[in-house]
Structure formats: structure tokens, C-alpha cells
Scaffold this motif. Structure first.
Motif, PDB file in Angstrom:
ATOM      1  N   UNK A 135       0.856  -1.191   0.000  1.00  0.00           N
ATOM      2  CA  UNK A 135       0.000   0.000   0.000  1.00  0.00           C
ATOM      3  C   UNK A 135       0.888   1.234   0.000  1.00  0.00           C
ATOM      4  N   UNK A 136       0.584   2.159  -0.882  1.00  0.00           N
ATOM      5  CA  UNK A 136       1.296   3.438  -0.917  1.00  0.00           C
ATOM      6  C   UNK A 136       0.228   4.523  -0.905  1.00  0.00           C
ATOM      7  N   UNK A 137       0.097   5.223   0.216  1.00  0.00           N
ATOM      8  CA  UNK A 137      -0.972   6.205   0.379  1.00  0.00           C
ATOM      9  C   UNK A 137      -0.521   7.646   0.147  1.00  0.00           C
ATOM     10  N   UNK A 138       0.612   7.839  -0.505  1.00  0.00           N
ATOM     11  CA  UNK A 138       1.066   9.193  -0.792  1.00  0.00           C
ATOM     12  C   UNK A 138       0.083   9.856  -1.756  1.00  0.00           C
ATOM     13  N   UNK A 139      -0.485  11.013  -1.388  1.00  0.00           N
ATOM     14  CA  UNK A 139      -1.424  11.687  -2.294  1.00  0.00           C
ATOM     15  C   UNK A 139      -0.720  12.118  -3.582  1.00  0.00           C
ATOM     16  N   UNK A 140      -1.323  11.805  -4.701  1.00  0.00           N
ATOM     17  CA  UNK A 140      -0.732  12.125  -6.000  1.00  0.00           C
ATOM     18  C   UNK A 140      -1.620  13.036  -6.839  1.00  0.00           C
ATOM     19  N   UNK A 141      -2.738  13.486  -6.293  1.00  0.00           N
ATOM     20  CA  UNK A 141      -3.719  14.248  -7.067  1.00  0.00           C
ATOM     21  C   UNK A 141      -3.163  15.561  -7.605  1.00  0.00           C
ATOM     22  N   UNK A 142      -2.231  16.211  -6.916  1.00  0.00           N
ATOM     23  CA  UNK A 142      -1.691  17.481  -7.366  1.00  0.00           C
ATOM     24  C   UNK A 142      -0.473  17.369  -8.258  1.00  0.00           C
ATOM     25  N   UNK A 143      -0.043  16.155  -8.549  1.00  0.00           N
ATOM     26  CA  UNK A 143       1.163  15.962  -9.353  1.00  0.00           C
ATOM     27  C   UNK A 143       0.821  15.861 -10.836  1.00  0.00           C
ATOM     28  N   UNK A 144       1.584  16.553 -11.655  1.00  0.00           N
ATOM     29  CA  UNK A 144       1.389  16.476 -13.101  1.00  0.00           C
ATOM     30  C   UNK A 144       1.804  15.099 -13.616  1.00  0.00           C
ATOM     31  N   UNK A 145       2.870  14.539 -13.052  1.00  0.00           N
ATOM     32  CA  UNK A 145       3.368  13.228 -13.454  1.00  0.00           C
ATOM     33  C   UNK A 145       3.437  12.309 -12.236  1.00  0.00           C
ATOM     34  N   UNK A 146       2.305  11.783 -11.781  1.00  0.00           N
ATOM     35  CA  UNK A 146       2.296  10.962 -10.566  1.00  0.00           C
ATOM     36  C   UNK A 146       3.123   9.683 -10.691  1.00  0.00           C
ATOM     37  N   UNK A 147       3.367   9.227 -11.902  1.00  0.00           N
ATOM     38  CA  UNK A 147       4.167   8.012 -12.091  1.00  0.00           C
ATOM     39  C   UNK A 147       5.642   8.250 -11.751  1.00  0.00           C
ATOM     40  N   UNK A 148       6.043   9.501 -11.530  1.00  0.00           N
ATOM     41  CA  UNK A 148       7.440   9.831 -11.228  1.00  0.00           C
ATOM     42  C   UNK A 148       7.724   9.990  -9.730  1.00  0.00           C
ATOM     43  N   UNK A 149       6.830   9.525  -8.864  1.00  0.00           N
ATOM     44  CA  UNK A 149       7.014   9.713  -7.419  1.00  0.00           C
ATOM     45  C   UNK A 149       8.361   9.170  -6.945  1.00  0.00           C
ATOM     46  N   UNK A 150       8.737   7.985  -7.389  1.00  0.00           N
ATOM     47  CA  UNK A 150      10.024   7.425  -6.955  1.00  0.00           C
ATOM     48  C   UNK A 150      11.186   8.316  -7.409  1.00  0.00           C
ATOM     49  N   UNK A 151      11.129   8.823  -8.616  1.00  0.00           N
ATOM     50  CA  UNK A 151      12.143   9.744  -9.139  1.00  0.00           C
ATOM     51  C   UNK A 151      12.216  10.993  -8.259  1.00  0.00           C
ATOM     52  N   UNK A 152      11.051  11.582  -7.933  1.00  0.00           N
ATOM     53  CA  UNK A 152      11.015  12.774  -7.084  1.00  0.00           C
ATOM     54  C   UNK A 152      11.599  12.488  -5.704  1.00  0.00           C
ATOM     55  N   UNK A 153      11.198  11.360  -5.111  1.00  0.00           N
ATOM     56  CA  UNK A 153      11.687  11.021  -3.767  1.00  0.00           C
ATOM     57  C   UNK A 153      13.191  10.783  -3.765  1.00  0.00           C
ATOM     58  N   UNK A 154      13.712  10.147  -4.810  1.00  0.00           N
ATOM     59  CA  UNK A 154      15.163   9.933  -4.891  1.00  0.00           C
ATOM     60  C   UNK A 154      15.908  11.263  -4.865  1.00  0.00           C
ATOM     61  N   UNK A 155      15.408  12.247  -5.603  1.00  0.00           N
ATOM     62  CA  UNK A 155      16.074  13.542  -5.652  1.00  0.00           C
ATOM     63  C   UNK A 155      15.898  14.327  -4.353  1.00  0.00           C
ATOM     64  N   UNK A 156      14.723  14.272  -3.752  1.00  0.00           N
ATOM     65  CA  UNK A 156      14.529  14.928  -2.454  1.00  0.00           C
ATOM     66  C   UNK A 156      15.445  14.320  -1.406  1.00  0.00           C
ATOM     67  N   UNK A 157      15.641  12.998  -1.479  1.00  0.00           N
ATOM     68  CA  UNK A 157      16.544  12.313  -0.548  1.00  0.00           C
ATOM     69  C   UNK A 157      17.994  12.752  -0.783  1.00  0.00           C
TER      70      UNK A 157
END
Length: 81
Positions: A3-25
Motif C-alpha cells: 500500500x502506498x498512500x502518498x497523495x498524488x492528485x496534485x502531481x502532473x506526473x504521478x508516475x514519477x514519485x520514486x524519481x522525485x523522492x530519490x532527488x529529495x533524498x
């Protein structure tokens, strides 16, 4: 991942969450942090351990909270929910 409950409704490219998290990390702003202990997962027959369940949470780091506060002059929360 079960289960991944991270809200994605405001993201233009929700399929890139892992990419975004890698860079934020990499910037030290956020990460995925383990919550609690690992739980063993057992098979039915024979009863033997077949894996572990790890619960994790998306969270801002201390630096990430301060960064958001500096950029928005508002309160930063500790998670992405």
C-alpha cells in the motif's frame, strides 16, 4: 509494496514519485523512513518464514522542514499526508 498512500492528485506526473523522492533524498530534504520493527511473514505448509513486512513512511527531514518554512514562511509538517 502493498500500500502506498502518498497523495498524488496534485502531481502532473504521478508516475514519477520514486524519481522525485530519490532527488529529495539526495538533497537531504525528505526520505522514506522505516516505522517500527520488521514483521515476519509465514507460509502455510510447512510453516516457515517466507519474507518480512516493513512499514515505512514518507517524511521530511529536519532540513526539509526548515527549507519549506523558509520558502513559504509557514509551518512545515513532518510527513507528506
Amino acid at each position: 509494496m502493498e500500500v502506498d498512500e502518498l497523495p498524488r492528485t496534485g502531481l502532473t506526473y504521478p508516475e514519477n514519485v520514486q524519481f522525485y523522492m530519490n532527488h529529495l533524498h539526495q538533497l537531504g530534504l525528505a526520505g522514506i523512513f522505516q516505522q517500527g520493527n520488521q514483521e515476519p511473514i509465514f507460509g502455510n505448509e510447512p510453516r516457515e518464514q517466507v519474507g518480512v513486512r516493513v512499514r515505512s513512511q514518507y517524511m521530511l527531514t529536519d532540513f526539509g522542514q526548515r527549507f519549506i518554512h523558509a520558502c513559504t514562511a509557514g509551518e512545515a509538517t513532518n510527513d507528506f499526508s
